[in-house]
Design an enzyme around this catalytic site. Structure first.
Site, PDB file in Angstrom:
ATOM      1  N   ASP A  12       0.818  -1.219   0.000  1.00 18.17           N
ATOM      2  CA  ASP A  12       0.000   0.000   0.000  1.00 18.17           C
ATOM      3  C   ASP A  12       0.851   1.269   0.000  1.00 18.17           C
ATOM      4  O   ASP A  12       0.619   2.190  -0.768  1.00 18.17           O
ATOM      5  CB  ASP A  12      -0.904   0.049   1.248  1.00 18.17           C
ATOM      6  CG  ASP A  12      -1.994  -1.020   1.211  1.00 18.17           C
ATOM      7  OD1 ASP A  12      -2.452  -1.372   0.115  1.00 18.17           O
ATOM      8  OD2 ASP A  12      -2.382  -1.491   2.297  1.00 18.17           O
ATOM      9  N   ARG A  92      -0.644   2.629  16.282  1.00 26.75           N
ATOM     10  CA  ARG A  92      -0.972   3.669  15.298  1.00 26.75           C
ATOM     11  C   ARG A  92      -0.821   5.096  15.825  1.00 26.75           C
ATOM     12  O   ARG A  92      -0.234   5.943  15.150  1.00 26.75           O
ATOM     13  CB  ARG A  92      -2.380   3.463  14.732  1.00 26.75           C
ATOM     14  CG  ARG A  92      -2.554   2.224  13.882  1.00 26.75           C
ATOM     15  CD  ARG A  92      -1.478   2.047  12.872  1.00 26.75           C
ATOM     16  NE  ARG A  92      -1.804   1.023  11.890  1.00 26.75           N
ATOM     17  CZ  ARG A  92      -0.913   0.469  11.078  1.00 26.75           C
ATOM     18  NH1 ARG A  92       0.360   0.838  11.128  1.00 26.75           N
ATOM     19  NH2 ARG A  92      -1.271  -0.442  10.212  1.00 26.75           N
ATOM     20  N   ASP A 121      -7.542   1.474  10.559  1.00 25.34           N
ATOM     21  CA  ASP A 121      -6.279   2.213  10.624  1.00 25.34           C
ATOM     22  C   ASP A 121      -6.403   3.637  10.093  1.00 25.34           C
ATOM     23  O   ASP A 121      -5.768   4.557  10.601  1.00 25.34           O
ATOM     24  CB  ASP A 121      -5.180   1.446   9.874  1.00 25.34           C
ATOM     25  CG  ASP A 121      -4.697   0.251  10.682  1.00 25.34           C
ATOM     26  OD1 ASP A 121      -4.747   0.325  11.925  1.00 25.34           O
ATOM     27  OD2 ASP A 121      -4.273  -0.750  10.080  1.00 25.34           O
ATOM     28  N   SER A 171      -1.880  -9.387   3.951  1.00 23.42           N
ATOM     29  CA  SER A 171      -1.649  -8.036   4.437  1.00 23.42           C
ATOM     30  C   SER A 171      -1.215  -8.189   5.891  1.00 23.42           C
ATOM     31  O   SER A 171      -1.990  -8.641   6.733  1.00 23.42           O
ATOM     32  CB  SER A 171      -2.931  -7.208   4.330  1.00 23.42           C
ATOM     33  OG  SER A 171      -2.742  -5.994   5.018  1.00 23.42           O
TER      34      SER A 171
END
Ligand code: ARG
Length: 397
Positions: A12, A92, A121, A171
């Site tokens: 990504d 995060r 996210d 992923s």
């Protein structure tokens, strides 16, 4: 235009570098934050530069992640939907905060992340970015472009971007507190996760035939020793991931409710997180009163939901943490765990100030508990229940 991009080195974000340059003619500064993902950071730097970044910055936040974020999760027994130790969710806000620092230092016009519009996210990044740097524009190339994983792969191949096809099968998001594995064949919730999805946890039939015992020591709710040896939280977690994983322990496979209203099948390996939360919870039962445990359970649930939903910087978070910290003053002691063939079982605990009172609980004649008090107590305890049934019996007659 100058953009700071939170860069993991995965598909990504690698696609994002190229797209930001193409679409905005932007100068892209990539920022990778090491939160214990055990990647090859040299390779990541090369990949960023090859994909077109003008500058790459690596920040080592492992220690900060352990001490300021994971320690809170342990004290809060943080498990979203009773299963997920919040590994990705917890990292995060830290990653986003570090990227903001660089963004402000470098005087960029915008700040970017590689999250899709389907996940949690994006919320965690957007909320942290806009909270800490309200004047910066946020760009989320994957979300804006509305590309699927296959389309991204195709784009990457067409643009000859330096991606790793093999690793792109799943992923993956990894840090010290856990590794999340998504996509590919895991999307079918009936299919068992293949062995190659895991890095730490070995298949049970390859785990040692002999059990192994661990002793974890806590001070004010934070783990500080392993088998009697003092160590910092970072080292302790790294060791437990390996120890637990070696015995086939630490996989979570559950159906999770994302903030955006999607149910997803999530697979994680998080041996250290599960062991530490399990041990911590057990020790708390030894030292906290019944009412405190019960109420803390409500707080813990809210805590996990807030972290999951990207609200680390919300004032409620602070208030919940204050409550939790107050409860942790007495959480001092040790817990014994036995690892064997995919299981981790608590086999003992001891605390500095236990509410467990051997003199009262013992079945021997030495018990200091006055059993005669039980008679009056049960009369009052069951009084309403008894009355309820008495009334009904008399009505039926
Ligand atoms: N479902 C987890 C969460 O929301 C993990 C997300 C993992 N992210 C990823 N890019 N694979 O926290």
């Amino acid at each position: 235009m100058k953009v700071a991009l939170s860069y993991s080195g995965g598909l990504d974000t690698t696609v994002a570098i190229s797209w930001l340059r193409e679409k905005y003619d932007a100068e892209v500064i990539t920022v990778t934050v090491d939160v214990g993902q055990e990647d090859d950071f040299e390779e990541i730097r090369d990949r960023a530069l090859k994909a077109g970044a003008s500058k790459h910055i690596l920040i080592d936040s492992k220690k900060r992640f352990a001490e300021e974020f994971i320690s809170r999760c342990i004290k809060a027994n943080g498990l979203y939907e009773d299963a997920y130790p919040l590994s990705t969710a917890l990292a995060r806000p830290l990653i986003a905060e570090e990227v903001v620092k660089i963004a402000l230092r470098e005087g960029v016009d915008a700040i970017a992340h590689g999250c899709t519009g389907k996940g949690n996210d994006q919320i965690r990044f957007d909320v942290t970015f806009q909270t800490l740097a309200p004047d910066l524009k946020i760009i989320a190339p994957v979300r804006e472009w509305n590309m699927s994983r296959d389309q991204e792969l195709e784009y990457a191949l067409r643009k000859k971007l330096p991606i790793k096809i093999k690793e792109s099968k799943y992923s993956i998001d990894e840090n010290l507190w856990g590794r999340s594995i998504e996509a590919g064949e895991l999307e079918d919730p009936w299919v068992e996760p293949p062995e190659d999805a895991f890095k730490y946890v070995v298949p049970v039939d390859k785990a040692p035939d002999k059990p192994e015992e661990l002793v974890i020591g806590f001070r004010s709710g934070v783990p500080v020793t392993l088998n009697g040896e003092e160590m910092d939280l970072l080292t302790l977690i790294q060791k437990l991931n390996i120890l637990g994983g070696r015995h086939g322990f630490g996989i979570i496979d559950h159906i999770e409710d994302r903030v955006v209203g999607l149910k997803s099948r999530e697979v994680y390996e998080a041996p250290a997180a599960l062991l530490l939360i399990m041990a911590h919870k057990d020790l708390e039962k030894m030292v906290l009163s019944r009412r405190l445990l019960d109420f803390k359970g409500i707080i813990e649930r809210r805590w996990a939901e807030l972290v999951y939903a990207g609200l680390w910087f919300d004032p409620l978070m602070d208030a919940l943490n204050s409550f939790i910290d107050k409860t942790q003053e007495v959480v001092n002691g040790e817990v014994r765990i036995k690892l064997y063939k995919g299981s981790a079982r608590i086999i003992g605990r001891r605390a500095e100030k236990p509410l467990y009172e051997p003199e009262l609980i013992t079945y021997t004649s030495k018990s200091a508990f006055d059993q005669r008090a039980g008679e009056g107590f049960t009369k009052l305890w069951g009084l309403e229940t008894k009355l309820w049934h008495m009334r009904r019996r008399s009505e039926n007659q």
